[in-house]
Design an enzyme around this catalytic site. Sequence first.
Site, mmCIF file in Angstrom:
data_model
loop_
_atom_site.group_PDB
_atom_site.id
_atom_site.type_symbol
_atom_site.label_atom_id
_atom_site.label_comp_id
_atom_site.label_asym_id
_atom_site.label_seq_id
_atom_site.Cartn_x
_atom_site.Cartn_y
_atom_site.Cartn_z
ATOM 1 C CB CYS A 164 -0.941 -0.008 1.210
ATOM 2 S SG CYS A 164 -2.158 1.335 1.163
ATOM 3 C CB THR A 222 -28.343 0.920 10.752
ATOM 4 O OG1 THR A 222 -29.367 0.719 9.761
ATOM 5 C CG2 THR A 222 -29.004 1.223 12.089
ATOM 6 C CE1 TYR A 223 -26.159 7.500 8.736
ATOM 7 C CE2 TYR A 223 -25.346 5.696 7.390
ATOM 8 C CZ TYR A 223 -25.104 6.801 8.166
ATOM 9 O OH TYR A 223 -23.806 7.214 8.386
ATOM 10 C CG ASN A 224 -33.179 2.179 10.806
ATOM 11 O OD1 ASN A 224 -32.955 3.095 11.613
ATOM 12 N ND2 ASN A 224 -33.073 0.905 11.151
ATOM 13 C CB THR A 225 -31.787 3.580 4.048
ATOM 14 O OG1 THR A 225 -30.381 3.777 4.237
ATOM 15 C CG2 THR A 225 -32.551 4.709 4.713
ATOM 16 C CD GLU A 227 -27.352 1.827 0.708
ATOM 17 O OE1 GLU A 227 -28.349 1.546 1.401
ATOM 18 O OE2 GLU A 227 -27.366 1.826 -0.540
ATOM 19 C CB THR A 250 -29.405 -3.082 7.699
ATOM 20 O OG1 THR A 250 -28.864 -2.209 8.711
ATOM 21 C CG2 THR A 250 -30.234 -2.284 6.717
#
Length: 561
Positions: free
Chosen positions: A200, A455-458, A532, A467
């Site tokens: 790297c 989480t954004y619950n999407t 995401e 999720t």
Amino acid sequence: MAADRDGEVRWDGLRSRDANARDSALENIRQAALKKSEAMALAKEKTAPPAAAVAAAAEGLLPSAHGASGGLNEMLARLLMLSKRCPFQDVREKSEAILRSVQELGVRIPRPLGPGPSRFIPEMEQILQVSTEDTQMHTLFAESFTTLGRLDNITLVMVFHPQYLESFLKTQHYLLQMDGPLPLHYRHYLGIMAAARHQCSYLVNLHVSDFLHVGGDPKWLNGLENAPQKLQNLGELNKILAHRPWLITKEHIEQLLRTEEHSWSLAELIHGVVLLTHYHSLASFTFGCGINPEIHCDGGHTFRPPSVSDYCICDITNGNHSMCETQGPVRNIPTTEPSYEVEALMEKMKQLQECRDEAKASKEEKATRFEKEKRESMLVFCSGDEETAPTRDVSRHFEDTSYGYEDFSRHGMHVPTLHAQDYSWEDHGYSLVNRLYPDVGQLIDEKFHIAYDLTYNTMASHKDVDTSMLRRAIWNYIHCMFGIRYDDYDYGEINQLLDRNFKVYIKTVVCMPEKTTKRMYDSFWRQFKHSEKVHVNLLLIEARMQAELLYALRAITRYMT
């Protein structure tokens, strides 16, 4: 920092939160840049260039006569970085003004290469606009800049998830700059050693600069054999941690802690292990998100004029001079995936939850499914049909270059499974780290939990989605590849939720990150947002770091008992 390597320019004042201090530092930088530029312009006028020099000038290369261009080029590259990346508006504007003044003297100025912080994520979709960020992001950007003297591309991609970024920066700052068992130059050298194991060069470049900044001996950078024996002794642990951490034994620890001239103390070793695991994982994030070189580093800028074949006409005519992202042919990315990919995944999650509620798998069935998943993970290979991003050779920073990843239970070898109830981070690792390196255990624990619980619950365009099942499947799949088993988990869920393309990406990023390609990134979750996919990478690096730590800390615990 005492002074820049050219002996004239000091940059530390730009990290101040006081505008007057920044203004004073910028004036000194302006005077130094103009002085060097005037000397170069004068040298060009006095020297009748031979044909070779004329050809070089046509290519847009600064003359190297009188040895002046090297130091000036570094200054101009850093000013370019500041004009694009500094969170303080005054620094951005004045850096740009200095570059214009230099250009008016007839000296060619640099311009950025690449499409932004990531070669995988289109710049228009990145949370990057340093000049228009909201209050929370500005605070994070300013904190990063005043701490490191730069706003690096990793930060600009992680800021998709500000809560995690804040925890990450706080932990990294503590590891690198706050009071601790290891001296500052050792810390950056360990970052170099760890990043080099995965080739790297992005992280190696950053920490070479930081290593010199804190007074590190440049001779160490010629190769690991030039570093102190104490650091060389850590090479074996670095190698095993990076590629096959399950092979670490208490004998490895004993060898490092022996009472002799070059031995490590327990506290130093904990600090060293945490740094190595941090930078192995950060190398995974760097490759997994396609992080581009920093603007002021090699590969991040050029002094050549734009080429029509490499640049969009619109960029040349509007003055952006930003390279269009070179993407592989469309045929490289499968397009046969049905448009209801997200809905299908959500339906599987719903069905699995119903099965959980109706009947639980027996203890024996769960054990069988773990072994099956572990065997199947060995059949997941990364594709070698596409070139990865070019990297500078960094092999001098580590030994045994042929040593690399091998599957946990490859044919002919049996390595015992690590059962989470026998040695876990929560019950064992956390307290050991916190005892020997106070506060670090708390910081790491917070970072693990934020990544795991985030989480954004999407999911893509869908809202109000739980999720947790998906996040646990990703985390446990990584630990399964490392031979770590959670007895209460049904590993049959992994095959239901993670398709083959996703598994290839996960295994490559976690185990062989230098082989990650844009095609792999594009081939999974094609309907999901880039934010995401970045979240996926946060799960990958934290699960990897925890797995490495578990094996190292278990070996230390066995040595202590």
